[in-house]
Design a protein around this motif. Structure first.
Motif, mmCIF file in Angstrom:
data_model
loop_
_atom_site.group_PDB
_atom_site.id
_atom_site.type_symbol
_atom_site.label_atom_id
_atom_site.label_comp_id
_atom_site.label_asym_id
_atom_site.label_seq_id
_atom_site.Cartn_x
_atom_site.Cartn_y
_atom_site.Cartn_z
ATOM 1 N N LEU A 2 1.275 -1.566 -0.465
ATOM 2 C CA LEU A 2 -0.082 -0.248 0.002
ATOM 3 C C LEU A 2 0.985 1.192 0.049
ATOM 4 C CD1 LEU A 2 -2.816 -1.074 2.262
ATOM 5 C CD2 LEU A 2 -3.026 -0.740 -0.240
ATOM 6 N N THR A 3 2.042 1.324 0.612
ATOM 7 C CA THR A 3 2.848 2.422 0.385
ATOM 8 C C THR A 3 3.940 2.305 -1.281
ATOM 9 O OG1 THR A 3 3.422 2.132 2.447
ATOM 10 C CG2 THR A 3 4.823 3.458 1.783
ATOM 11 N N SER A 4 3.950 1.698 -2.014
ATOM 12 C CA SER A 4 5.015 1.539 -2.897
ATOM 13 C C SER A 4 4.646 0.434 -3.783
ATOM 14 C CB SER A 4 6.018 1.070 -2.164
ATOM 15 O OG SER A 4 6.437 0.169 -2.303
ATOM 16 N N GLY A 5 3.534 -0.283 -4.193
ATOM 17 C CA GLY A 5 2.712 -1.078 -5.106
ATOM 18 C C GLY A 5 1.933 -0.986 -5.808
ATOM 19 N N PRO A 6 1.371 -1.052 -6.975
ATOM 20 C CA PRO A 6 0.082 -0.565 -8.145
ATOM 21 C C PRO A 6 -0.696 -0.881 -7.176
ATOM 22 C CG PRO A 6 1.547 -3.410 -8.314
ATOM 23 C CD PRO A 6 2.199 -2.689 -7.163
ATOM 24 N N GLY A 7 -1.435 0.326 -7.712
ATOM 25 C CA GLY A 7 -2.782 0.785 -7.122
ATOM 26 C C GLY A 7 -2.575 1.072 -5.161
ATOM 27 N N ALA A 8 -0.639 1.689 -5.316
ATOM 28 C CA ALA A 8 -0.384 2.637 -3.485
ATOM 29 C C ALA A 8 -1.669 3.137 -3.107
ATOM 30 C CB ALA A 8 0.816 3.042 -3.813
ATOM 31 N N ALA A 9 -1.159 3.339 -1.347
ATOM 32 C CA ALA A 9 -2.685 4.192 -0.990
ATOM 33 C C ALA A 9 -2.424 6.199 -1.578
ATOM 34 C CB ALA A 9 -2.779 4.233 0.541
ATOM 35 N N PRO A 10 -3.067 6.885 -1.259
ATOM 36 C CA PRO A 10 -2.123 8.404 -1.867
ATOM 37 C C PRO A 10 -1.377 8.366 -0.130
ATOM 38 C CG PRO A 10 -5.137 8.011 -2.309
ATOM 39 C CD PRO A 10 -4.332 7.035 -1.519
ATOM 40 N N PRO A 11 -0.347 9.134 -0.924
ATOM 41 C CA PRO A 11 1.020 10.000 0.451
ATOM 42 C C PRO A 11 -0.248 10.356 2.351
ATOM 43 C CG PRO A 11 1.247 10.442 -1.876
ATOM 44 C CD PRO A 11 -0.135 9.997 -1.953
ATOM 45 N N GLY A 12 0.231 9.383 2.571
ATOM 46 C CA GLY A 12 -0.430 10.415 3.748
ATOM 47 C C GLY A 12 -1.827 9.615 4.391
ATOM 48 N N ASP A 13 -2.241 8.441 3.330
ATOM 49 C CA ASP A 13 -3.125 8.084 3.622
ATOM 50 C C ASP A 13 -3.016 6.297 4.289
ATOM 51 O OD1 ASP A 13 -4.824 9.961 3.630
ATOM 52 O OD2 ASP A 13 -5.474 9.355 1.675
ATOM 53 N N GLU A 14 -1.709 5.696 3.832
ATOM 54 C CA GLU A 14 -1.359 4.630 3.751
ATOM 55 C C GLU A 14 -1.953 3.770 5.398
ATOM 56 O OE1 GLU A 14 1.676 6.648 1.781
ATOM 57 O OE2 GLU A 14 0.475 7.136 3.890
ATOM 58 N N ALA A 15 -1.590 4.234 6.005
ATOM 59 C CA ALA A 15 -1.912 3.586 7.819
ATOM 60 C C ALA A 15 -3.361 3.585 7.776
ATOM 61 C CB ALA A 15 -2.211 4.931 9.038
ATOM 62 N N VAL A 16 -4.259 4.145 7.555
ATOM 63 C CA VAL A 16 -5.463 3.974 7.004
ATOM 64 C C VAL A 16 -6.106 3.643 6.247
ATOM 65 C CG1 VAL A 16 -7.895 5.550 6.504
ATOM 66 C CG2 VAL A 16 -7.171 6.387 7.613
ATOM 67 N N GLU A 17 -5.634 3.045 5.100
ATOM 68 C CA GLU A 17 -5.780 1.946 3.693
ATOM 69 C C GLU A 17 -5.139 0.842 4.487
ATOM 70 O OE1 GLU A 17 -7.297 2.596 0.781
ATOM 71 O OE2 GLU A 17 -7.826 4.071 2.329
ATOM 72 N N LEU A 18 -4.616 0.729 5.069
ATOM 73 C CA LEU A 18 -4.088 -0.282 5.879
ATOM 74 C C LEU A 18 -4.969 -1.306 6.952
ATOM 75 C CD1 LEU A 18 -1.939 -2.879 6.393
ATOM 76 C CD2 LEU A 18 -1.106 -1.434 8.146
ATOM 77 N N GLU A 19 -5.705 -0.229 7.657
ATOM 78 C CA GLU A 19 -6.853 -0.683 8.589
ATOM 79 C C GLU A 19 -7.215 -1.109 7.547
ATOM 80 O OE1 GLU A 19 -8.431 0.780 12.699
ATOM 81 O OE2 GLU A 19 -7.326 1.825 11.719
ATOM 82 N N ARG A 20 -8.202 -0.281 7.154
ATOM 83 C CA ARG A 20 -9.156 -0.577 6.108
ATOM 84 C C ARG A 20 -8.990 -2.540 5.391
ATOM 85 N NH1 ARG A 20 -10.979 3.375 1.723
ATOM 86 N NH2 ARG A 20 -12.528 1.738 1.078
ATOM 87 N N LEU A 21 -7.964 -2.544 4.624
ATOM 88 C CA LEU A 21 -7.427 -3.512 4.040
ATOM 89 C C LEU A 21 -7.596 -4.641 5.595
ATOM 90 C CD1 LEU A 21 -6.279 -5.059 2.460
ATOM 91 C CD2 LEU A 21 -4.655 -4.889 2.300
ATOM 92 N N LEU A 22 -7.071 -4.917 6.896
ATOM 93 C CA LEU A 22 -7.474 -5.884 7.282
ATOM 94 C C LEU A 22 -8.893 -5.534 7.268
ATOM 95 C CD1 LEU A 22 -4.169 -4.476 9.492
ATOM 96 C CD2 LEU A 22 -4.364 -6.470 7.614
ATOM 97 N N VAL A 23 -9.913 -5.181 7.775
ATOM 98 C CA VAL A 23 -11.410 -5.532 8.431
ATOM 99 C C VAL A 23 -11.187 -6.195 7.605
ATOM 100 C CG1 VAL A 23 -12.739 -3.749 8.624
ATOM 101 C CG2 VAL A 23 -10.842 -2.740 10.006
ATOM 102 N N ALA A 24 -11.104 -5.291 5.508
ATOM 103 C CA ALA A 24 -12.134 -6.215 5.119
ATOM 104 C C ALA A 24 -11.753 -7.673 4.737
ATOM 105 C CB ALA A 24 -11.663 -5.789 4.008
ATOM 106 N N ASP A 25 -10.684 -8.037 4.911
ATOM 107 C CA ASP A 25 -10.430 -9.087 4.923
ATOM 108 C C ASP A 25 -10.437 -9.620 5.815
ATOM 109 O OD1 ASP A 25 -8.122 -9.653 3.279
ATOM 110 O OD2 ASP A 25 -6.968 -9.712 4.224
ATOM 111 N N ASN A 26 -11.233 -9.240 7.369
ATOM 112 C CA ASN A 26 -12.175 -10.354 7.808
ATOM 113 C C ASN A 26 -13.743 -10.386 7.390
ATOM 114 O OD1 ASN A 26 -9.392 -10.359 9.742
ATOM 115 N ND2 ASN A 26 -9.589 -9.025 10.682
ATOM 116 N N ASP A 27 -14.035 -9.803 6.453
ATOM 117 C CA ASP A 27 -15.402 -9.968 6.527
ATOM 118 C C ASP A 27 -15.921 -11.250 5.818
ATOM 119 O OD1 ASP A 27 -16.003 -7.768 7.758
ATOM 120 O OD2 ASP A 27 -16.285 -6.165 5.793
#
Length: 468
Positions: free
Chosen positions: A180-205
């Protein structure tokens, strides 16, 4: 004289049947290496559980396996000896009880009582004391309170906190953070922490059951008439909103449609949509099993032949089964995709959906996150590079290759592509984003990374490569 005496004790209370089935499935997964979805489906059929009982059993199994790491951290604070010293079957019972207490709407007294009864039936009277004591201790806090107790401070160790709070091994959290920091589809700068948490939450749905029609054999409207809803991005997809058995739908039972995540549909559609000049009649699926993408690709061909290659015989049979309803002289070969038996440049389009860690499908494989290790990623890398190299050699000049993984791990995605292209001067990476019309949040390209928290699909990766 009464028949009741110290020798004629009252019959013991029998354990709840649903919990017993759930425990037995969990044991198959943790002790025998079974796949949760396959073991659970068989157990539900054998026990004739349906409706609410089947749904309850599914949540018991999937939830316990999904949250295993977090529950172990809680149990480690509640048991007087190391968890490694507990018998594995006792630990599984404690995990099953912990899930009911912390993540389900089950009354605490009922959950503890039912697990004690199940323990007596499965493991004997001597184990009931520890189960009763430990689960009562677990019940004294909520899940959030336990996380605050056992997890590191998020201010001091953000990734360590998320690993406990969202039930992912730390190395997986670190890999997702890199992606999420540097790969394809990376989060906008500054949003990485929020996007990571959203991803982990979605992984548990729990994921929804997604279907794909075979173009030319069925229409999405037929699936909608059977109770599904159109998928968001794939023109051939539909979602069974309420779950249920997809085999009850005629199009699925007859092979005119199949179960397939929308992300898998999108990468196959992208390959079929890429521009190719000249002949376009020979397509190759280099790693075909179990055959869902093969079936969609074969259906999308107007004329021509799909060759599907699979090294394992039983998986090759699954590919044949998926292709059976589709018109055309399509071939299934049992063989090693790294050792082609066809001349170089034989194909116009090649799909290389390579073996990978499967970290992109953790939401549908609850046990996988605890089975995989960083070493798996390292060990798979040579095979992934060899298959991509073979795919490029197999495509003709002007043809295209889709390198696909069901993993967002940077070492399985762009790193593989970069390594192979650095050794060749006859292939180049193209921007694939235009091949996903209407799909948002595809990043800067040229490759594409789909995400559960953004597109609602498995975390599928695609790089489009053209042979020059």
């Amino acid at each position: 004289m009464s028949d009741r005496s110290p020798r004629n004790r009252a019959p013991q209370v029998q354990p709840d049947r649903v919990r017993r089935v759930a425990f037995q499935v969990i044991r198959q997964v943790t002790a025998e290496g079974a796949y949760a979805n396959l073991a659970l489906n068989k157990a539900l059929r054998d026990a004739r559980l349906s409706g609410r009982d089947a749904a309850f059993c599914t949540e018991l199994v999937h939830g316990t396996l999904r949250w295993q790491g977090t529950y172990d951290a809680c149990l480690a604070r509640s048991v007087s000896r190391p968890l490694a010293d507990l018998d594995p079957e006792l630990l599984d019972l404690l995990r099953l009880g912990t899930h009911q207490l912390l993540n389900m709407r089950v009354d605490s007294y009922a959950a503890v009582n039912e697990m004690v009864t199940l323990t007596r039936s499965e493991l004997g009277q001597k184990r009931t004391g520890i189960v009763n004591a430990v689960l009562r201790k677990i019940s004294q806090r909520t899940l959030d309170q336990w996380i605050d107790t056992v997890a590191p401070s998020p201010n001091e160790d953000r990734l360590g906190f998320l690993a406990i709070a969202e039930a992912h091994p730390r190395w997986v959290v670190e890999a997702f953070d890199r992606a999420l920091t540097s790969g394809p589809g990376a989060a906008p700068p500054g949003d990485e922490a929020v996007e990571l948490e959203r991803l982990l939450v979605a992984d548990n749905d729990p994921p929804r059951v997604t279907l794909a029609v075979r173009p030319g054999l069925a229409e999405v409207d037929e699936l909608v008439a059977a109770g599904a809803s159109p998928a968001r991005w794939s023109p051939y997809g539909a979602v069974l909103e309420g779950g249920g058995d997809p085999g009850r739908i005629d199009a699925v039972a007859s092979g005119r449609a199949g179960v397939q995540d929308e992300g898998s549909q999108l990468v196959a559609i992208a390959l079929a949509s890429a521009k190719v000049d000249g002949d376009d009649t020979n397509w190759l699926d280099l790693c075909a099993g179990p055959g869902g993408k093969s079936a969609l690709l074969a259906s999308l061909m107007h004329d021509g032949q799909l060759t599907a290659v699979e090294p394992l015989k039983h998986r090759a049979e699954l590919v044949r089964s998926n292709l059976r309803a589709i018109p055309g002289d399509h071939k299934v070969l049992v063989g090693d995709g790294t050792k082609p038996t066809w001349p170089a440049g034989s194909f116009d389009r090649v799909l290389a959906d390579v073996p990978c860690s499967g970290l992109g499908a953790l939401r549908r494989r609850p046990e996988a996150r605890w089975r995989r290790t960083p070493e798996d990623v390292v060990e798979l890398r040579p095979l992934q590079e060899a298959l991509l190299d073979s795919a490029i050699t197999s495509v003709r000049s002007g043809g295209v290759v889709a390198y696909v993984t069901c993993s967002p791990h940077p070492d399985e995605t762009r790193a593989v592509v970069d390594a192979v292209l650095a050794r060749r001067d006859d292939a180049s990476l193209e921007d694939a984003r235009a091949l996903f019309p209407g799909v948002p949040d595809l990043g800067d390209g040229p490759d594409v990374q789909l995400w559960p928290h953004l597109q609602g699909t498995d975390a599928m990766y695609l790089a489009l490569i053209r042979r020059s």
